[in-house]
Design a protein around this motif. Sequence first.
Motif, short mmCIF file in Angstrom:
data_model
loop_
_atom_site.label_atom_id
_atom_site.label_comp_id
_atom_site.label_asym_id
_atom_site.label_seq_id
_atom_site.Cartn_x
_atom_site.Cartn_y
_atom_site.Cartn_z
N ARG A 214 45.82 70.73 53.59
CA ARG A 214 44.74 71.28 52.76
C ARG A 214 43.54 70.35 52.71
N GLY A 215 43.51 69.34 53.60
CA GLY A 215 42.38 68.44 53.69
C GLY A 215 42.38 67.30 52.71
N LEU A 216 43.51 67.07 52.02
CA LEU A 216 43.61 66.02 51.02
C LEU A 216 44.26 64.77 51.60
N GLU A 217 44.29 63.71 50.81
CA GLU A 217 44.92 62.46 51.23
C GLU A 217 46.41 62.48 50.90
N PRO A 218 47.23 61.75 51.65
CA PRO A 218 48.68 61.78 51.43
C PRO A 218 49.14 61.07 50.17
N GLU A 219 48.43 60.04 49.75
CA GLU A 219 48.65 59.35 48.48
C GLU A 219 50.09 58.86 48.28
N VAL A 220 50.65 59.05 47.07
CA VAL A 220 51.90 58.41 46.68
C VAL A 220 53.07 58.76 47.60
N ARG B 31 39.44 68.19 62.27
CA ARG B 31 39.45 69.50 62.92
C ARG B 31 40.16 70.52 62.04
N ASN B 32 39.55 71.68 61.91
CA ASN B 32 40.19 72.82 61.24
C ASN B 32 40.61 72.52 59.80
N GLY B 33 39.90 71.63 59.15
CA GLY B 33 40.16 71.38 57.74
C GLY B 33 41.33 70.47 57.44
N PHE B 34 42.09 70.08 58.47
CA PHE B 34 43.24 69.20 58.25
C PHE B 34 42.77 67.75 58.13
N THR B 35 43.41 66.99 57.26
CA THR B 35 43.11 65.57 57.17
C THR B 35 43.48 64.89 58.48
N PRO B 36 42.56 64.13 59.09
CA PRO B 36 42.87 63.49 60.38
C PRO B 36 44.13 62.64 60.30
N GLY B 37 44.98 62.81 61.31
CA GLY B 37 46.24 62.09 61.37
C GLY B 37 47.41 62.83 60.78
N LEU C 220 56.97 65.06 54.17
CA LEU C 220 56.63 66.49 54.10
C LEU C 220 55.76 66.78 52.88
N ALA C 221 56.02 66.09 51.78
CA ALA C 221 55.16 66.25 50.60
C ALA C 221 53.74 65.76 50.90
N ALA C 222 53.64 64.64 51.60
CA ALA C 222 52.32 64.14 52.00
C ALA C 222 51.64 65.09 52.96
N LEU C 223 52.41 65.66 53.86
CA LEU C 223 51.84 66.53 54.88
C LEU C 223 51.27 67.81 54.28
N ASP D 51 39.84 82.42 60.11
CA ASP D 51 40.69 81.81 59.08
C ASP D 51 40.42 80.32 58.91
N ALA D 52 39.17 79.91 59.10
CA ALA D 52 38.77 78.50 58.96
C ALA D 52 39.39 77.61 60.02
N VAL D 53 39.97 78.18 61.08
CA VAL D 53 40.49 77.41 62.20
C VAL D 53 39.90 77.95 63.48
N THR D 54 39.83 77.07 64.49
CA THR D 54 39.30 77.47 65.78
C THR D 54 40.16 76.87 66.88
N ALA D 55 40.14 77.54 68.02
CA ALA D 55 40.81 77.03 69.21
C ALA D 55 40.01 77.47 70.42
N SER D 56 39.47 76.51 71.15
CA SER D 56 38.68 76.82 72.35
C SER D 56 39.58 76.79 73.58
N TYR D 57 39.08 77.39 74.63
CA TYR D 57 39.82 77.37 75.90
C TYR D 57 40.06 75.93 76.35
N GLU D 58 39.05 75.10 76.26
CA GLU D 58 39.19 73.72 76.72
C GLU D 58 40.24 72.96 75.91
N GLU D 59 40.25 73.17 74.60
CA GLU D 59 41.25 72.51 73.76
C GLU D 59 42.66 72.97 74.11
#
Length: 368
Positions: free
Chosen positions: A296-302, A343-349, A288-291, A34-42
């Motif tokens: 979806r990998g976009l910027e939080p903007e306004v 990671r996993n398509g999420f915008t960092p932060g 929450l609107a920014a999140l 599903d475009a996400v991953t989780a390793s044992y180490e993580e």
Amino acid sequence: MYADHLVQPWYDRLLADLPAGPVLDVHTHLGDSDAVTASYEELVSALDAARARSLVFPLSEPDGSYRHANAACLQAAERSESRLTALVRVVPDEVDDVEELLDRGARGLKLHLSSDQIELSDPRLEPALAVADERRLPVILHAGPEVGSTGADALATCERWPGLSLVMAHCGLSDLGRLHRHVGEVPNLYFDTSWWTPAHLMALFRLVPPGRVLAASDLPYSTPVNHLMSTGRCALQAGLSPDQVASVLGGQATRLLDGDEPLDLGPPPAEEAREVWPFLEAASTNLLAALEAMQRGLEPEVPLQVARHACDVPGDDPDAPVLASVLRLLDLYEEHREHLPRRNGFTPGWDLLSAAAVVARTPAAPLP
């Protein structure tokens, strides 16, 4: 994982006010799907940061078979020094494998109705549910937004198999509006907290007895540090006592996992511990609107700019300390956003803004 090291002070402050006890995340994954991953180490590193253990089961497999993925979760549990406990992800064609996997150390079942295209009432699942009933095991049931109503089947399952503990994942959001009225009728129905909006967490804590709520992160979609912090803060804001919050964060789940009788922790609270005033509401709602965009990998903007404006209040405002804490998380985002890995398509932060949205909605919880 993600920005856990930056969110850590808010998590540590939450635990500092709670009775010592086990922390157990009942919903984590291993795998690549599903475009996400989780390793044992993580996973192990994320649990170490939260000083927690977890139940673990596979992410969805494209071919619909979980023989290799279930075996991998068992192997991960065996090497984890008791930090992980494997659950068996069950599909009808592999029901005959369940007892063997339980004999090898798995301690429950996971059913994902949408990804694996099954119904809880499917008669082919009955042998697996019978074993869970006999062995007094938890059964995690996906109840996310894409699922149609499973409430009637959930109640029927609890009544037919009273020895198992049926855990509606993701705050049971597919059925919470109706199902919460029947919790008193079925002592083996539970809900986990693996959903990202504080509104659903607050609804769960206000409608369902605290002894029926189990903390969960849904790693890799969140992490134990981030989401157990959110769970604990919302529980305190909803009016739960420190002892009840400690049970939600792991005490009750540990009892279920060990086959002990669950504790009755009383009814849901009658009212929130503290009113949420307008600027807290404005900050949380816009974050929450920014999140949603960042997931979806976009910027939080306004919405992020609007949330910052909501935090700009005089020092004598009664919510100034909470809004300052929100602003600190937003400043950490601006300071570190360019250096956090994607990671996993999420915008960092994204998890810093998620934490900030929860802090704004939970003024009754402690601040670092």
